[in-house]
Design an enzyme around this catalytic site. Structure first.
Site, PDB file in Angstrom:
ATOM      1  N   ASP A 256      -2.081 -46.982 -66.095  1.00 33.67           N
ATOM      2  CA  ASP A 256      -0.656 -46.756 -66.278  1.00 33.67           C
ATOM      3  C   ASP A 256      -0.124 -45.956 -65.095  1.00 33.67           C
ATOM      4  OD1 ASP A 256       1.795 -46.744 -68.049  1.00 33.67           O
ATOM      5  OD2 ASP A 256       1.474 -44.599 -67.809  1.00 33.67           O
TER       6      ASP A 256
ATOM      7  N   THR B 243       6.216 -48.945 -64.611  1.00 32.92           N
ATOM      8  CA  THR B 243       6.122 -47.734 -63.794  1.00 32.92           C
ATOM      9  C   THR B 243       5.370 -47.988 -62.496  1.00 32.92           C
ATOM     10  OG1 THR B 243       4.151 -47.124 -65.078  1.00 32.92           O
ATOM     11  CG2 THR B 243       6.255 -46.217 -65.791  1.00 32.92           C
ATOM     12  N   THR B 244       4.350 -48.845 -62.540  1.00 34.43           N
ATOM     13  CA  THR B 244       3.631 -49.189 -61.315  1.00 34.43           C
ATOM     14  C   THR B 244       4.474 -50.084 -60.434  1.00 34.43           C
ATOM     15  OG1 THR B 244       1.541 -49.047 -62.529  1.00 34.43           O
ATOM     16  CG2 THR B 244       1.505 -50.192 -60.423  1.00 34.43           C
TER      17      THR B 244
ATOM     18  N   ASP C 297       4.109 -48.393 -74.511  1.00 33.50           N
ATOM     19  CA  ASP C 297       4.857 -49.113 -73.486  1.00 33.50           C
ATOM     20  C   ASP C 297       5.474 -50.384 -74.057  1.00 33.50           C
ATOM     21  OD1 ASP C 297       4.137 -47.179 -71.701  1.00 33.50           O
ATOM     22  OD2 ASP C 297       2.678 -48.384 -70.606  1.00 33.50           O
TER      23      ASP C 297
END
Length: 548
Positions: free
Chosen positions: A69, A102-103, A396
């Site tokens: 994550d 997020t990545t 998520d």
């Protein structure tokens, strides 16, 4: 002559020890720091991305963590470079607002900075680059809107979209092996919210033992990971629940340094009797509320527990702040701190409260609660690492789905939307005179780097696949995308053939010339130890699209 000292007449406005960087040096140090952060999480992107092992560097209570994550990884790294801090803040904002991707946002920002670095090497002014990037953003947004679909009017197709989005989110997580099962759990839980984005109504319980496949969704119940008091009823129907956040021993003397001296044991007994009388009076006030279940955030102690049990009241103590707040939300009851005004207190309600066994532990189940949106998800797993990563992955998916129910447009995954936006930017750049067109073309190359990174992380021939995908999009096939599972450009519509959908995102923002050493400093509990491959390509049931 003036080495090591200020020139005569010069005035320094900086404090002692402060430095200043300008021009090319400041620009390059900023870009290199940001690229170092982007390169840290780049290998975690996509369904075949690798995990990172975050190892504690000190003797604190932190535990080793295995995750891919992006937000979790970046939160564990302390940096000095200002641009690197901006990228970390971008990832944190994405995690707070959307919950996933997020990545992706960090890697995309890094690729755009990489292209900007090349433009500065060609002597393009930063203002020209910024202006070109802004024009490219407008073209990308228009192209993204043109391929978005909205099935909110068709419940069956909309549920299929939600399932695809959930599977896309879970495809790069530890839950990818059973992504269909957990996607269904996440979709059912979010659909119970009926459009609300308050995920506090979804309780996630982690219990050791079993496998991830043993996890399930309790549709009509709310689980509390606590125990019922000794000597109290173990099952209550038509429950009237009094929720409290108050100490039951406030009548005891707790002033540190105070001494009470007596000349006989009889007076000590009198003091104890007075304390018991006050606690009994408090119990009488609780019973006067007409409740048959009493739940306190703090301890209740033996005497009140015994008295309440004798009056047929189920007692649950030490429910913690999160637990008592969720119970108030689920049962529609008030949280009280005093018991002097029973007529002004709203009691919570439940059709049935009972103990249930999950694995080897007993939990308390509230069923038939007034808040029909509430539910509980029970996660089973072999160890703490798996359960923690499963909880992050499922959270998520829940965040993305709750936002999709609110904003119902979706776009194809598998790099399809990036290629579509890049093509639209290239076409728009032909009509822009001057050097801004170079910046727009660089923006398009940054977008095309995303499917290339996904293919590279999967061990595929990235150059060949991206070239084929580019050709398909220039031929007007804007729903084609990469399939990491099929190891090729998917020969069909990405929305029908397995390149999963994802929620429509906002339009987006050269390897570092030297290592990040000196630019990135790891924090006490977040030293980046290395990376572990998830599974050989072709042996893992990963998804076809990047988790966004």
């Amino acid at each position: 002559m003036f080495a090591g000292a200020q020139m005569p007449g010069s005035v320094s406005v900086l404090e002692h020890g402060a430095g200043e960087a300008r021009g090319e040096h400041a620009r390059m140090s900023t870009i290199i720091g940001a690229l170092a952060i982007a390169d840290v999480v780049k290998t975690s992107l996509g369904p075949k991305g690798m995990d990172k092992i975050l190892q504690p560097s000190g003797a604190g209570p932190s535990q080793l963590m295995v995750t891919n994550d992006g937000a979790t990884i970046l939160k564990s790294i302390l940096v000095d470079n200002p641009a690197a801090k901006v990228l970390i803040d971008i990832s944190k904002t994405q995690d707070d607002e959307v919950g996933d991707g997020t990545t992706s946002v960090c890697v995309l920002a890094g690729e755009l900075l990489r292209q900007a670095e090349k433009l500065t090497d060609q002597q393009l002014h930063p203002q020209l680059i910024v202006a070109g990037f802004r024009r490219a953003t407008e073209a990308a947004r228009a192209a993204l809107g043109s391929i978005a679909v909205d099935h909110s009017d068709d419940p069956v197709k909309f549920r299929e979209d939600l399932m695809h989005i959930a599977m896309t989110t879970l495809s790069s997580k530890v839950l990818s092996y059973d992504r269909e099962q957990f996607a269904a759990i996440a979709v059912d839980a979010v659909m119970k919210l009926k459009g609300s984005t308050n995920l506090d109504q979804i309780q996630i319980i982690k219990k050791h033992g079993g496998t991830l496949r043993d996890s399930y969704l309790d549709h009509d119940g709310f689980l509390l990971n606590k125990k019922i008091g000794v000597g109290c009823p173990r099952r209550v129907e038509k429950a009237k629940i009094l929720l409290a956040n108050t100490p039951m021993d406030t009548d005891k003397v707790k002033i540190y340094g105070t001494k009470v001296k007596t000349d006989s044991m009889a007076k000590v007994a009198e003091i104890e009797a007075a304390e018991r009388a006050k606690m009994n009076a408090k119990v009488d006030k609780i019973v006067a509320h007409g409740c048959n279940v009493f739940i306190n955030r703090q301890l209740i102690y033996n005497l009140p527990e015994q008295r309440l049990g004798e009056n047929g009241v189920m007692v649950i103590e030490h429910a913690d702040f999160d637990g008592i707040a969720q119970l108030a939300l689920v049962t529609r009851g008030d949280i009280v701190s005093t018991f002097d005004t029973p007529d002004q207190v709203t009691l919570g309600e439940a059709e049935l409260i009972e103990e249930v066994m999950i694995g080897e532990d007993k939990l308390i189940r509230f069923s038939g609660v007034p808040n029909a949106e509430a539910c509980s998800i029970v996660l089973r797993g072999a160890n703490t690492h798996i359960l923690d990563e499963a909880e992050r992955s499922l959270h998520d998916a829940l965040c993305v789905l709750s936002q999709t129910v609110k904003h119902t447009k979706v776009v194809p995954g598998g790099g399809a939307c990036e290629m579509t936006m890049a093509q639209a930017i290239d076409e728009a750049a032909r009509e822009v005179p001057g050097k801004q067109a170079l910046a727009m073309e660089a923006f398009a190359r940054g977008l095309r780097a995303m499917p290339e990174i996904i293919a590279t992380n999967g061990g595929l021939d990235a150059a060949d696949l991206v070239a084929k995908l580019k050709a398909k999009h220039f031929a007007g096939e804007h729903t084609w995308g990469l399939s990491a599972r099929a190891r090729r450009v998917w020969a069909g519509d990405a929305r029908r053939s397995g390149c999963s959908l994802r929620r429509r995102p906002a339009a987006p923002g050269r390897h570092a010339r030297r290592r990040a050493r000196g630019h990135v400093r790891h924090r006490h509990h977040g030293v980046l130890q290395g990376q572990t491959a998830r599974a050989p390509v072709g042996q893992r049931g990963g998804g076809d699209a990047p988790a966004r």
